[in-house]
Design a protein around this motif. Sequence first.
Motif, PDB file in Angstrom:
ATOM      1  N   LYS A 109       0.837  -1.187   0.000  1.00 49.72           N
ATOM      2  CA  LYS A 109       0.000   0.000   0.000  1.00 49.72           C
ATOM      3  C   LYS A 109       0.875   1.242   0.000  1.00 49.72           C
ATOM      4  CE  LYS A 109      -4.108   1.861   2.291  1.00 49.72           C
ATOM      5  NZ  LYS A 109      -4.967   1.660   1.113  1.00 49.72           N
ATOM      6  N   ASP A 110       0.552   2.216  -0.842  1.00 51.37           N
ATOM      7  CA  ASP A 110       1.349   3.427  -0.955  1.00 51.37           C
ATOM      8  C   ASP A 110       1.165   4.269   0.303  1.00 51.37           C
ATOM      9  OD1 ASP A 110       2.472   5.984  -1.823  1.00 51.37           O
ATOM     10  OD2 ASP A 110       2.390   5.107  -3.820  1.00 51.37           O
ATOM     11  N   SER A 111       2.267   4.596   0.962  1.00 49.20           N
ATOM     12  CA  SER A 111       2.198   5.326   2.232  1.00 49.20           C
ATOM     13  C   SER A 111       1.649   6.739   2.074  1.00 49.20           C
ATOM     14  CB  SER A 111       3.590   5.378   2.880  1.00 49.20           C
ATOM     15  OG  SER A 111       4.494   6.087   2.055  1.00 49.20           O
ATOM     16  N   LEU A 112       1.665   7.267   0.841  1.00 48.26           N
ATOM     17  CA  LEU A 112       1.186   8.628   0.604  1.00 48.26           C
ATOM     18  C   LEU A 112      -0.235   8.666   0.042  1.00 48.26           C
ATOM     19  CD1 LEU A 112       4.394  10.179  -1.009  1.00 48.26           C
ATOM     20  CD2 LEU A 112       3.561  10.535   1.315  1.00 48.26           C
ATOM     21  N   GLU A 113      -0.876   7.516  -0.044  1.00 53.56           N
ATOM     22  CA  GLU A 113      -2.174   7.439  -0.724  1.00 53.56           C
ATOM     23  C   GLU A 113      -3.202   8.401  -0.132  1.00 53.56           C
ATOM     24  OE1 GLU A 113      -5.487   4.087  -2.040  1.00 53.56           O
ATOM     25  OE2 GLU A 113      -3.460   3.483  -1.483  1.00 53.56           O
ATOM     26  N   PHE A 114      -3.211   8.559   1.171  1.00 48.96           N
ATOM     27  CA  PHE A 114      -4.168   9.455   1.812  1.00 48.96           C
ATOM     28  C   PHE A 114      -3.515  10.762   2.262  1.00 48.96           C
ATOM     29  CE2 PHE A 114      -5.862   5.146   2.518  1.00 48.96           C
ATOM     30  CZ  PHE A 114      -7.070   5.287   1.845  1.00 48.96           C
ATOM     31  N   SER A 115      -2.320  10.669   2.850  1.00 46.52           N
ATOM     32  CA  SER A 115      -1.684  11.871   3.400  1.00 46.52           C
ATOM     33  C   SER A 115      -1.297  12.876   2.322  1.00 46.52           C
ATOM     34  CB  SER A 115      -0.450  11.492   4.220  1.00 46.52           C
ATOM     35  OG  SER A 115       0.506  10.806   3.430  1.00 46.52           O
ATOM     36  N   SER A 116      -1.120  12.428   1.080  1.00 47.32           N
ATOM     37  CA  SER A 116      -0.736  13.352   0.017  1.00 47.32           C
ATOM     38  C   SER A 116      -1.777  14.454  -0.183  1.00 47.32           C
ATOM     39  CB  SER A 116      -0.503  12.602  -1.293  1.00 47.32           C
ATOM     40  OG  SER A 116      -1.659  11.879  -1.664  1.00 47.32           O
ATOM     41  N   TYR A 117      -3.055  14.143   0.053  1.00 47.02           N
ATOM     42  CA  TYR A 117      -4.111  15.155  -0.059  1.00 47.02           C
ATOM     43  C   TYR A 117      -3.933  16.223   1.022  1.00 47.02           C
ATOM     44  CZ  TYR A 117      -6.655  12.031  -3.234  1.00 47.02           C
ATOM     45  OH  TYR A 117      -7.021  11.242  -4.293  1.00 47.02           O
ATOM     46  N   TRP A 118      -3.555  15.790   2.233  1.00 51.75           N
ATOM     47  CA  TRP A 118      -3.381  16.743   3.334  1.00 51.75           C
ATOM     48  C   TRP A 118      -2.190  17.650   3.061  1.00 51.75           C
ATOM     49  CZ3 TRP A 118      -2.611  12.226   7.301  1.00 51.75           C
ATOM     50  CH2 TRP A 118      -3.686  11.331   7.200  1.00 51.75           C
ATOM     51  N   PHE A 119      -1.089  17.048   2.581  1.00 49.36           N
ATOM     52  CA  PHE A 119       0.106  17.834   2.307  1.00 49.36           C
ATOM     53  C   PHE A 119      -0.135  18.824   1.161  1.00 49.36           C
ATOM     54  CE2 PHE A 119       2.435  13.809   3.838  1.00 49.36           C
ATOM     55  CZ  PHE A 119       2.364  14.229   5.159  1.00 49.36           C
ATOM     56  N   ASP A 120      -0.862  18.393   0.152  1.00 49.86           N
ATOM     57  CA  ASP A 120      -1.176  19.273  -0.974  1.00 49.86           C
ATOM     58  C   ASP A 120      -1.994  20.465  -0.478  1.00 49.86           C
ATOM     59  OD1 ASP A 120      -1.414  19.226  -4.237  1.00 49.86           O
ATOM     60  OD2 ASP A 120      -3.227  20.062  -3.331  1.00 49.86           O
ATOM     61  N   TRP A 121      -2.987  20.199   0.378  1.00 56.39           N
ATOM     62  CA  TRP A 121      -3.802  21.279   0.936  1.00 56.39           C
ATOM     63  C   TRP A 121      -2.950  22.224   1.778  1.00 56.39           C
ATOM     64  CZ3 TRP A 121      -4.389  22.059   6.237  1.00 56.39           C
ATOM     65  CH2 TRP A 121      -5.227  23.131   6.588  1.00 56.39           C
ATOM     66  N   GLY A 122      -2.063  21.672   2.617  1.00 56.86           N
ATOM     67  CA  GLY A 122      -1.317  22.480   3.561  1.00 56.86           C
ATOM     68  C   GLY A 122      -0.186  23.283   2.954  1.00 56.86           C
ATOM     69  N   TYR A 123       0.452  22.752   1.903  1.00 54.45           N
ATOM     70  CA  TYR A 123       1.661  23.397   1.369  1.00 54.45           C
ATOM     71  C   TYR A 123       1.387  24.321   0.187  1.00 54.45           C
ATOM     72  CZ  TYR A 123       6.561  23.918  -0.046  1.00 54.45           C
ATOM     73  OH  TYR A 123       7.798  24.430  -0.369  1.00 54.45           O
ATOM     74  N   VAL A 124       0.422  23.985  -0.641  1.00 51.64           N
ATOM     75  CA  VAL A 124       0.161  24.770  -1.859  1.00 51.64           C
ATOM     76  C   VAL A 124      -1.150  25.530  -1.695  1.00 51.64           C
ATOM     77  CG1 VAL A 124      -0.020  24.716  -4.359  1.00 51.64           C
ATOM     78  CG2 VAL A 124       1.334  22.967  -3.184  1.00 51.64           C
ATOM     79  N   ALA A 125      -1.075  26.848  -1.685  1.00 49.37           N
ATOM     80  CA  ALA A 125      -2.252  27.688  -1.477  1.00 49.37           C
ATOM     81  C   ALA A 125      -3.071  27.798  -2.761  1.00 49.37           C
ATOM     82  CB  ALA A 125      -1.824  29.079  -1.017  1.00 49.37           C
TER      83      ALA A 125
END
Length: 343
Positions: free
Chosen positions: A208-224
């Motif tokens: 299972k890809d470790s970023l499958e879910f957290s990547s959405y959170w990081f995208d929201w938090g880092y890129v305005a």
Amino acid sequence: MARWYPPLPKIRLSFPHRLNCFIRLWIFKILVAVAVAVDRLLHPPPPPLRPTLIKHYPCRPVLQTRVFFPPNYKPGEVLPLYLNIHGGGFAVCDPQHDDAFCIMWAKRTGMLIVSLDYRKAPLHPYPAAVYDIAALANAVLADSSLPIDNSKVVIGGFSAGGNLALCASQLPGLKGKIKAALTFYPIVDWSHPPNEKLAMRPYKGGPKDSLEFSSYWFDWGYVAPGQNRRDPFLSPCYAKKEDLPPWIYVIGAQWDMLRLESQEMIHELAGLKGKEDHEQDFESGTYKWTLARGCSHGFTHHFGHKAEKRAKREQKCEPIYDEAHKWLKIALTEQDSIEKSKQ
């Protein structure tokens, strides 16, 4: 890499999506902070596993800079410099997370290793981290108390740190001073949101890809919202070749949703975009690509103190670190010869 790409502003997604990312990212940050704090309290590192120096520079006084001398250092000699940048999705972790790597890397390479920090999302979205790294790197280079050979400067990082290494090295003050970049499973292209990256993965099955879910959170938090996703200081795959360090080595993980973008970037830099097999390792001129087969994102690190897990990680990493060290020696030697020949 010289092609022009139209701007691609980030679209503001629905309120429920943003609220979900807000809640999940902050819960994740709190859990990581608590887990790390408890682990460090219960398992403080012995003196041999601590940095030689810890510095705070006036340009970013709240950020810690950790300095590691090689064990065979002799006072009076100058050393090649390796600037290390930790990962963590631009939102979690700190330089101490990479202490074990920095100690090992200083001993293996004989370089002065300086581990940098940066402010974290979502309180500090892009471009805060890029400018933090650039400011601290310039402060390190200007620090006369450190025995640095300014003609031999390398920058490197893991995941988000790999992105920041490639982005910050384009900025004035660092551009031209950074001779090589060593990046482990970096994110280099924010132009595709997480759902598109997941759909484009060049592999089926696997863990299972470790970023499958957290990547959405990081995208929201880092890129305005409204931010150009193709900004080369955000997505270095859109940078001009001449703005990046002349020597670049990318190490990708086979089971990683970020692998395709870094794989395509290094092939394009090397002029090998038409190459049939992009997964195959290569070294072409000043560019090198290695695919860590059977590995997932973050394979170089692990949390905890189980000897069995540490041994497995070291077994996977040893040949890659050995290859990276050999490449670095060649890169610094040949780049030095190239620059002397131009004088």
